[in-house]
Design a protein around this motif. Structure first.
Motif, PDB file in Angstrom:
ATOM      1  N   TYR A   1       0.859  -1.189   0.000  1.00 11.30           N
ATOM      2  CA  TYR A   1       0.000   0.000   0.000  1.00 11.30           C
ATOM      3  C   TYR A   1       0.893   1.236   0.000  1.00 11.30           C
ATOM      4  CZ  TYR A   1      -4.233  -2.687   1.122  1.00 11.30           C
ATOM      5  OH  TYR A   1      -5.302  -3.542   1.079  1.00 11.30           O
TER       6      TYR A   1
ATOM      7  N   TYR B   1      -9.053  -5.064  16.435  1.00 14.21           N
ATOM      8  CA  TYR B   1      -8.991  -5.947  15.271  1.00 14.21           C
ATOM      9  C   TYR B   1      -8.114  -7.174  15.515  1.00 14.21           C
ATOM     10  CZ  TYR B   1     -11.349  -2.206  12.791  1.00 14.21           C
ATOM     11  OH  TYR B   1     -12.273  -1.255  12.397  1.00 14.21           O
TER      12      TYR B   1
ATOM     13  N   LYS C   1      -8.473  -2.699   8.573  1.00 15.62           N
ATOM     14  CA  LYS C   1      -9.886  -3.075   8.340  1.00 15.62           C
ATOM     15  C   LYS C   1     -10.008  -3.899   7.071  1.00 15.62           C
ATOM     16  CE  LYS C   1     -12.343   0.845  10.448  1.00 15.62           C
ATOM     17  NZ  LYS C   1     -13.153   2.044  10.145  1.00 15.62           N
ATOM     18  N   ASN C   2      -9.265  -3.487   6.060  1.00 14.94           N
ATOM     19  CA  ASN C   2      -9.387  -4.125   4.751  1.00 14.94           C
ATOM     20  C   ASN C   2      -8.684  -5.477   4.704  1.00 14.94           C
ATOM     21  OD1 ASN C   2     -10.191  -4.019   1.942  1.00 14.94           O
ATOM     22  ND2 ASN C   2      -8.032  -3.715   1.459  1.00 14.94           N
ATOM     23  N   GLU C   3      -7.493  -5.568   5.305  1.00 15.66           N
ATOM     24  CA  GLU C   3      -6.654  -6.766   5.174  1.00 15.66           C
ATOM     25  C   GLU C   3      -6.835  -7.766   6.318  1.00 15.66           C
ATOM     26  OE1 GLU C   3      -4.822  -7.792   2.757  1.00 15.66           O
ATOM     27  OE2 GLU C   3      -4.981  -6.028   1.469  1.00 15.66           O
ATOM     28  N   ARG C   4      -7.238  -7.277   7.485  1.00 13.13           N
ATOM     29  CA  ARG C   4      -7.395  -8.106   8.682  1.00 13.13           C
ATOM     30  C   ARG C   4      -6.151  -8.961   8.977  1.00 13.13           C
ATOM     31  NH1 ARG C   4     -12.546  -7.347  11.079  1.00 13.13           N
ATOM     32  NH2 ARG C   4     -13.351  -5.548   9.901  1.00 13.13           N
TER      33      ARG C   4
ATOM     34  N   GLN D   1      -7.371   1.915   8.183  1.00 12.24           N
ATOM     35  CA  GLN D   1      -8.163   1.487   7.014  1.00 12.24           C
ATOM     36  C   GLN D   1      -7.574   0.227   6.387  1.00 12.24           C
ATOM     37  OE1 GLN D   1     -11.101   2.773   6.020  1.00 12.24           O
ATOM     38  NE2 GLN D   1     -10.910   4.043   7.861  1.00 12.24           N
ATOM     39  N   VAL D   2      -6.256   0.165   6.340  1.00 13.62           N
ATOM     40  CA  VAL D   2      -5.621  -1.036   5.781  1.00 13.62           C
ATOM     41  C   VAL D   2      -5.893  -2.245   6.676  1.00 13.62           C
ATOM     42  CG1 VAL D   2      -3.399  -2.105   5.191  1.00 13.62           C
ATOM     43  CG2 VAL D   2      -3.831   0.281   4.579  1.00 13.62           C
TER      44      VAL D   2
END
Length: 1473
Positions: free
Chosen positions: A457, A503, A471-474, A468-469
């Motif tokens: 990224y 998370y 959240k997206n990638e977990r 945000q990353v």
């Protein structure tokens, strides 16, 4: 007494019979008595290939053995009884640095410094003796001590070569023969057939600590004093008896057994309830033989201070000191006996223990260490060996996906070392089949290449974006310690926000709590007090008032430092309250906490790199010493590894402290600890601990060959350190401390000359932009190499660069090292220079060696210089240029460098390492040269203009070559990925100069050399290599010269009809002035063969021109300087291209946001271009094809053009990769470096044509480091000033630009913005921009006076005193400053007059306020703001001042005239959104 003789010498080795390679040598001989007659008669040198060896003027025989002990424990080793009758070879080449202390009594009446009453070794064989030792404890030199005791010593030996011979053949009998004595007449004397125990044992019983509370009897079979001391310190009454003393079974303890009779020992052991028996060293064999086990002779034994031993049961690994040649066969141990320790390297037995009876055996702890297993002398042994905090196997879950935070754009204090560490981490995780996700907006890095991390990224490393990353990638794991302070601070913030917990992201390696302990000074001091360690007297302050109060308590001078900062940002020394207030006020702009430290200026600064795993296995990998005393940031100092002026006690004292501190803090992975050490005693303070990978970590990794970042990543996964392999030997464990048989010197690189008003003084805050690392087998050799690496125009320790200045010697500058050279030339003594500089006398003596030999060289010319004088010069690091040596003459005399390996084990173990360097201190190469390779030349030191982007190119080219070729990389930058030894087949960590590259070329005989991937430095030596018939791959050096030589290139453009600005070659100043008057100012002065626009300037007048011409001629002495018309307000276009035999195969076009006149490295670049029409693009392509064809380019090249009034003009061409190659390659999806490499190697590849990308837009933004450079004016011009870059992507340029700006630390303003405009034209343009945007101008703007600072002049006597702009800047009242100066078109102001615009820009930087200084960037920013739905509202100030939203004008009342003479300041305030 050391005398140099040309003589033939024998060292007869019993296992060798070949006598075919006897050579005449230059050697140093030690004579024990001054009266000995010297007889020069030839004798033989056996099979050591030019090996110089030591001998005594009487026959000396014994075992020839080596020890990987450090230089620091020579007196201890020589007095160790276990070295009796051994011809001792020390692998580290520099010996005797701290001399020999006085033999004084210490605790319990034992010698304070030595291990016995005399030297036991038969002879000492070393690389180089320090003739001028330096240490507060030194009473005499090593050679004086040897002379007193009648022990021969030889120096000048290639001890690495000798060690390898012993390693291959095993321990060998040897003899030293006096001249003229027939070899056969002196038989070998096998020490194994002598009763050595009787020789070293005390003759009568002796009692130590007679008042002890319990009794211990020691049978002396060669006991070291430190073992007696260890027992007495534990309260024992220690009775030491001779080796053959009858043993009484009634004694409470017999801890040390040796060669007493087996029967005597058996009587003690075989009773039903034996007293505790502790067998040490020789007791190892004896106790084993007593119980019926078998022993065997090892090939060469375990000898050294860094032997790793694994405890059976806990599997923990400990570093021990060993010297034994026999081992116990564990398979022969009887029932009820078990293995206690096993050597982690060769898996031999190191200790046994009875399962029920108090019978144990191990090897010794010598003084001063390591003392990792001194707990064996304690009663509660298992308490020390067991670590209760080890992870439980059932509860440990290895992550499947790991997020890695990068470091962002390169800046002063945080540079390419984090590309190296991050890349290593990714490799380590991929080996464990873990998915990797990387966040890093630095597009120029290797770690952001597509084949490394699984996902990359290109986003700002801020809590918002990282969230945000996540959240997206977990991911289920995150690494925080591989991206410098940026990643660390972001990780701490994410933890505090609860994001990681929310998370379920586990922090791998060092926990955040430990990180906070090291970052918060108050907590850190408290943690150190818990373990009785002392931090430099210091107080934390949260306000200016607290800082002043702290300084009053500590006493001036004090050092101010920012907490949670990198590279000493915001730090400095204060001698009084005024200086302190100024420093602290500025520091609070970057941090919420400052540290006020008591000054320890003049103390030594020492650093240790420490590795620890989750199971509490802990090692120190490298220790380093700053040549500059404390007070100069370690990033600003010349650093040497390993440390050179510490003695054994100091080294191990600080090592033990490092391990204790790191364990107490709970760090897992890698960290470093810095000390202040009193140069006159053993007093020390801990300065700080960095709980992350650092600049020093990269240096330590390259200095030792130990991959710290790789190992730290593995440890973060919970893998025990002993299970990891040493990646160099591929056989030994990574749980070890490297042995060095060479010296490493690091020198920083500064580019302060690029900045006006920046002080050249160096101190506690970093200003350097890069660093080099040089390797040699003497300090002088490495030191002079490093000075040349920093600046290719420097020949070494040069006295002509700076004149003598005592002020500059006392107050260090970036050029102080050359002032030292001038001082030696002027006759200054070492003592005088020590008083002025506080640089340790040992280093000053070494520098004086260079200066003295230079004086000797001046007495010869080329025809009269003796070969030995030239050889000595090369061994002292002199280049061919310095000694006026013709290369052919040096070859004729066979004065050639040898190739040595860095193998982490000082040749003790076979290693198949490809990590190499050249040295003149040697007699044979470490490897053969049978395979064909392709050489790639790297980029050298990071500097402004040549940074990580060129490393990306060199690595990319090497990676592609490895698909079909073996590769050689030549580079010397410890921060780079290219100097990671697993990136190529052979890595030469050495100079990039004609001399050295040619030396490597002649030795390797490669298929060819690729110069075009390393930036400007390799191009500069292209013609020199070409003249020596070196096969250059790619574009011919003649055509490279046609592009680099400004005159040839301009003439070529005229010939082929391509437009360029009017130009003229400089012939004399008068004609230059005439040319400028003809075409009209401004004009551009352009030297040849330079990088980053060095000495390039825009002249606006005759006086400007004269000054700039002299600067340009100085940097381009051998090449022409060209003057051309400077075209203002033009658009600049960058083209990166690849060609094959002149046919262009791939083109990438980028456009600058700023107008021409801003160096491309400082400009904001957009690709694919958004504002160029099809006709312009087609014309650009025509020009690129024409120039590629004319220069017959094969490989990469870069072209810069300007566009104005529908015309295109070429301004520059570089036949090499450019800094924008990674940017366009990653944005447009075509790897131009791989493509260029394919064409260079003659591969048949389809052309790609114009690269249009895949629908996304990339914007590259410069990363500046003005906050580090106090006083520097923030202006953009034709000479580059940025230290790094970032780039981000978006659906349009606005989205990409916003992300990229945020990645540089820019913050979106939420309230106040200050606009400062220096020209009416800029003002009108700005209003046009604002009116075209969604800005809402509600009320007509009225300008009134607003002073820059408060004043009470007559002019303003009637005016009400107003708050100044300075007040508001100091109070962080602004979120953004937009400053558009009157002249922002390429030129640097020469005037010393400090304008208000300058002060505004400088204060914005000093108080960490985001700053925009270009009108085009302002326009782009406004358009970005439109996208974010923010709108400005401007209101008129009321006369009563009740409305706080207003606009002011400085030094100007608005006139009807359109001419604006001063700078206008507008204060814009944004309403709530």
């Amino acid at each position: 007494m050391l005398i140099k003789w040309e003589i033939l010498v024998i060292i007869a080795l019993s296992s060798l019979s070949d006598r075919s390679d006897y050579k005449r040598l230059h050697i140093y001989l030690y004579f024990p008595t001054a009266t000995t007659e010297i007889v020069l008669i030839s004798v033989n040198v056996g099979c050591l290939n030019n090996e110089t060896v030591y001998y005594e003027l009487k026959e000396k025989t014994g075992y020839l053995r080596y020890s990987t002990r450090g230089w620091w424990d020579t007196p201890e080793a020589l007095t160790d009884p276990s070295y009796r009758c051994q011809l001792l070879t020390l692998t580290y080449p520099l010996v005797g640095n701290y001399g020999v202390p006085k033999d004084e009594k210490g605790e319990f009446g034992l010698s304070k410094w030595f291990e016995s009453y005399k030297i036991h070794a038969a002879a000492l064989i070393i690389g180089e003796l320090s003739e001028s030792p330096s240490h507060w404890s030194s009473a005499k030199s090593l050679d004086q001590w040897l002379k007193e005791q009648g022990i021969p010593g030889l120096q000048g030996v290639d001890t690495r070569c000798l060690t390898k011979k012993i390693r291959e053949k095993g321990t060998m009998l040897g003899k030293l023969i006096v001249d003229g004595t027939p070899e056969e007449s002196i038989p070998f004397d096998n020490p194994d057939k002598r009763n050595l125990v009787q020789e070293v044992s005390m003759k009568e019983p002796n009692v130590f600590n007679p008042s002890g509370s319990f009794r211990i009897t020691v049978v002396d079979c060669g006991i070291k004093y430190n073992q007696i001391r260890c027992l007495a310190q534990r309260g024992a009454r220690v009775t030491v008896v001779p080796w053959n003393h009858p043993l009484d079974t009634a004694v409470e303890l017999i801890p040390l057994l040796s060669v007493a009779t087996i029967n005597n020992v058996r009587k003690v052991v075989s009773v039903d309830q034996p007293k505790p028996v502790f067998g040490i060293c020789l007791g190892h064999q004896l106790l084993s033989l007593v119980i019926g086990a078998k022993t065997y002779k090892m090939k060469y034994g375990n000898r050294g201070h860094n032997q790793p031993c694994i405890h059976n049961g806990t599997e923990r690994c400990f570093i021990t000191s060993q010297n034994h040649g026999f081992a116990v066969d564990p398979d022969t141990l009887p029932k009820d006996w078990d293995v206690l320790f096993t050597n982690a390297n060769d898996h031999t037995n190191e200790g046994i223990v009875h399962n029920t009876k108090p019978l144990v055996q191990f090897h010794p702890e010598h003084m001063a260490g390591p003392t990792d297993l001194v707990s064996l002398f304690d009663q509660r042994l298992m308490d020390h060996l067991t670590f209760t905090g080890s992870p439980k196997a059932e509860g440990h879950v290895r992550p499947k996906k790991v997020l890695i935070l990068g470091s962002g754009g390169l800046s002063i204090g945080q540079a390419g070392e984090f590309d190296y560490s991050g890349s290593q981490a990714i490799k380590a995780l991929k080996e464990e089949n873990i998915q990797t996700v990387l966040i890093n907006p630095n597009i120029a890095t290797v770690q952001t290449s597509k084949d490394l991390a699984d996902k990359v990224y290109f986003l700002p490393i801020t809590a918002e974006y990282v969230t945000q990353v996540i959240k997206n990638e977990r991911p289920d794991g995150v690494l925080l310690t591989f991206g410098g302070q940026t990643a660390l601070n972001c990780g701490v913030e994410l933890t505090k926000l609860g994001i990681l917990e929310k998370y379920k992201v586990q922090v791998l390696g060092t926990p955040v709590s430990s990180i906070e302990m090291t970052e918060d000074r108050k907590i850190f001091v408290e943690k150190m007090e818990e373990i009785n360690e002392h931090v430099a007297p210091s107080e934390a302050a949260l306000s200016v008032e607290q800082a002043v109060a702290a300084a009053e308590r500590l006493g001036y001078p004090v050092l101010v430092r920012s907490a949670f900062a990198l590279g000493g940002l915001g730090s400095g020394f204060a001698n009084n309250r005024e200086e302190l207030t100024s420093l602290v006020t500025a520091a609070f702009a970057h941090t919420s906490q400052v540290l006020v430290d008591k000054s320890l200026k003049g103390w030594k600064e020492i650093e240790y790199e420490v590795v620890r795993d989750a199971y509490d296995n802990c090692v120190t990998v490298c220790n380093m010493e700053n040549i500059d005393p404390l007070g100069i940031h370690t990033g600003e100092s010349i650093v040497v590894a390993p440390s050179q002026t510490l003695n054994d006690r100091e080294y191990n004292m600080l090592r033990n402290t490092a391990i204790k501190v790191i364990r107490h803090l709970g760090i897992v992975g890698e960290c470093n600890i810095q000390y202040a050490l009193n140069p006159e005693s053993e007093q020390y303070y801990i300065i700080e601990v960095n709980a992350r990978l650092s600049r020093s970590s990269a240096l330590a990794s390259k200095a030792t060959g130990y991959p710290l970042a790789y190992v730290a990543a593995k440890l973060g996964l919970g893998i025990p350190l002993p299970l990891l392999k040493n990646s160099v030997t591929n056989s030994t464990t990574a749980n070890f401390e490297p042995s060095l048989d060479y010296c490493v010197v690091k020198v920083p690189r500064w580019d302060l000359s690029k900045f006006l008003r920046v002080s050249t003084k160096i101190g506690s805050s970093m200003k350097s932009v890069g660093e080099v690392m040089a390797i040699g087998r003497s300090f002088e050799e490495a030191f002079q190499k490093a000075l040349r690496m920093v600046d290719e125009n420097c020949v070494g320790f040069d006295h002509t660069i700076k004149p003598v200045s005592e002020k500059e010697l006392q107050t260090p500058t970036d050029k102080r090292i050359f002032v030292l050279a001038a001082a030696f030339k002027a006759g200054y003594t070492v003592e005088k220079l020590y008083e002025l500089t506080k640089i340790d006398r040992w280093f000053l003596h070494k520098m004086k060696n260079i200066a003295d030999h230079e004086l000797l060289l001046e007495t010869y010319n080329q025809s009269t210089m003796p070969p030995e004088v030239m050889l000595k010069a090369k061994q002292l690091g002199f280049s061919d240029k310095q000694i006026l040596a013709v290369r052919k003459l040096r070859h004729d005399w066979s004065i050639l460098p040898v190739v040595k390996q860095i193998d982490t084990v000082a040749a003790e173990w076979p290693a198949y390492t490809n990590y190499l360097y050249l040295t003149y201190h040697g007699t044979e190469d470490d490897l053969s040269f049978n395979d064909q390779h392709v050489m790639v030349i790297g980029s050298g030191v990071y500097r402004i203009g040549s940074s990580v982007e060129f490393d990306w190119c060199a690595v990319g080219s090497s990676n592609h070559l490895q698909m079909g070729y073996k590769t050689i990389m030549v580079n010397y930058n410890p921060e780079t990925v290219s100097t990671d030894y697993d990136m190529c087949d052979r890595l030469y960590f050495d100079e990039i100069s004609f001399e050295v590259v040619m030396d490597i070329y002649e030795r390797e005989n490669p298929e060819g050399v690729i110069l075009s991937m390393g930036g400007q430095l390799p191009n500069n030596i292209a013609m020199s290599l070409h003249r020596q018939q070196c096969h250059i791959l790619g574009t011919s050096p003649e055509f490279i010269d046609s592009a680099e030589n400004r005159f040839k290139f301009s003439r070529m453009l005229d010939t082929i009809g391509i437009s360029q600005p009017q130009w003229k070659e400089l012939s004399d100043t008068e004609s230059a002035v005439k040319f400028c008057e003809t075409v009209g100012y401004p004009c551009l002065v352009r030297p040849s063969y330079v990088l980053s626009g060095a000495a390039m300037n825009v002249a606006y007048s005759d006086s400007d021109l004269e000054k700039y011409l002299s600067n340009a001629v100085a940097v381009s002495k051998e090449h022409p300087v060209v003057i051309s018309k400077f075209i203002q307000e033009a658009k600049e276009i960058d083209v990166d291209a690849v060609a094959c035999d002149g046919v262009v195969m791939g083109i990438a076009i980028s456009e600058h946001v700023e107008n021409a006149g801003v160096h491309s490295g400082d400009a904001t670049l957009v690709t694919p271009p958004q504002d160029l029409n099809q006709k312009t693009i087609e014309r650009i392509m025509q020009i690129v094809h024409a120039i590629g064809q004319e220069l017959q380019v094969t490989g990469p090249f870069n072209l810069q053009l300007i566009a104005k009034d529908d015309q295109l003009k070429v301004i520059e061409c570089n036949v090499r990769v450019s800094r924008s190659f990674p940017f366009v390659s990653k944005t447009l999806g075509v790897d131009l470096v791989a493509l260029a490499t394919q064409y260079i190697m003659g591969e048949d590849v389809e052309p790609v044509g114009l690269m249009k990308g895949k629908g996304i837009v990339g914007v590259k933004v410069p990363q500046f480091s003005f906050s580090r450079l106090a006083g520097a004016d923030v202006v953009l011009g034709v000479e580059m000033t940025s230290t790094g870059e970032v780039a981000c992507f978006g659906e349009n340029r606005y989205e990409a630009y916003l992300k990229a700006m945020l990645s540089t630390g820019f913050k979106i303003p939420k309230k106040n913005i200050l606009l400062s405009i220096g020209s009416y034209k800029s003002e009108l343009l700005l209003f046009k921009i604002l009116s075209l945007s969604f800005f809402c101008l509600l009320v007509q703007v009225t300008a009134i006076d607003w002073p820059f600072e408060e004043y009470d002049s007559d002019e303003c006597a009637t005016k009400e005193k107003q708050r100044s702009i300075m007040n508001y800047l100091e109070e962080n009242h602004f979120d953004l400053v937009i400053n558009l100066s009157m002249r922002n078109s390429g030129g640097r102001r020469l005037s010393s007059f400090v304008t208000k615009g300058y002060r505004t820009r400088r204060m914005a930087i000093d108080y960490s306020v985001p700053l925009i200084i270009d009108i085009k960037c302002t326009k782009l920013f406004v358009q970005v703001r439109d996208l974010t739905n923010f709108h400005f509202k401007l209101k008129k100030i009321n006369s009563d001042g009740t409305v706080f939203v207003y606009i002011f004008e400085l030094e100007l009342c608005r006139q009807t005239s359109t001419k604006i003479l001063g700078e206008v300041f507008w204060f814009l305030i944004e309403s709530q959104v």
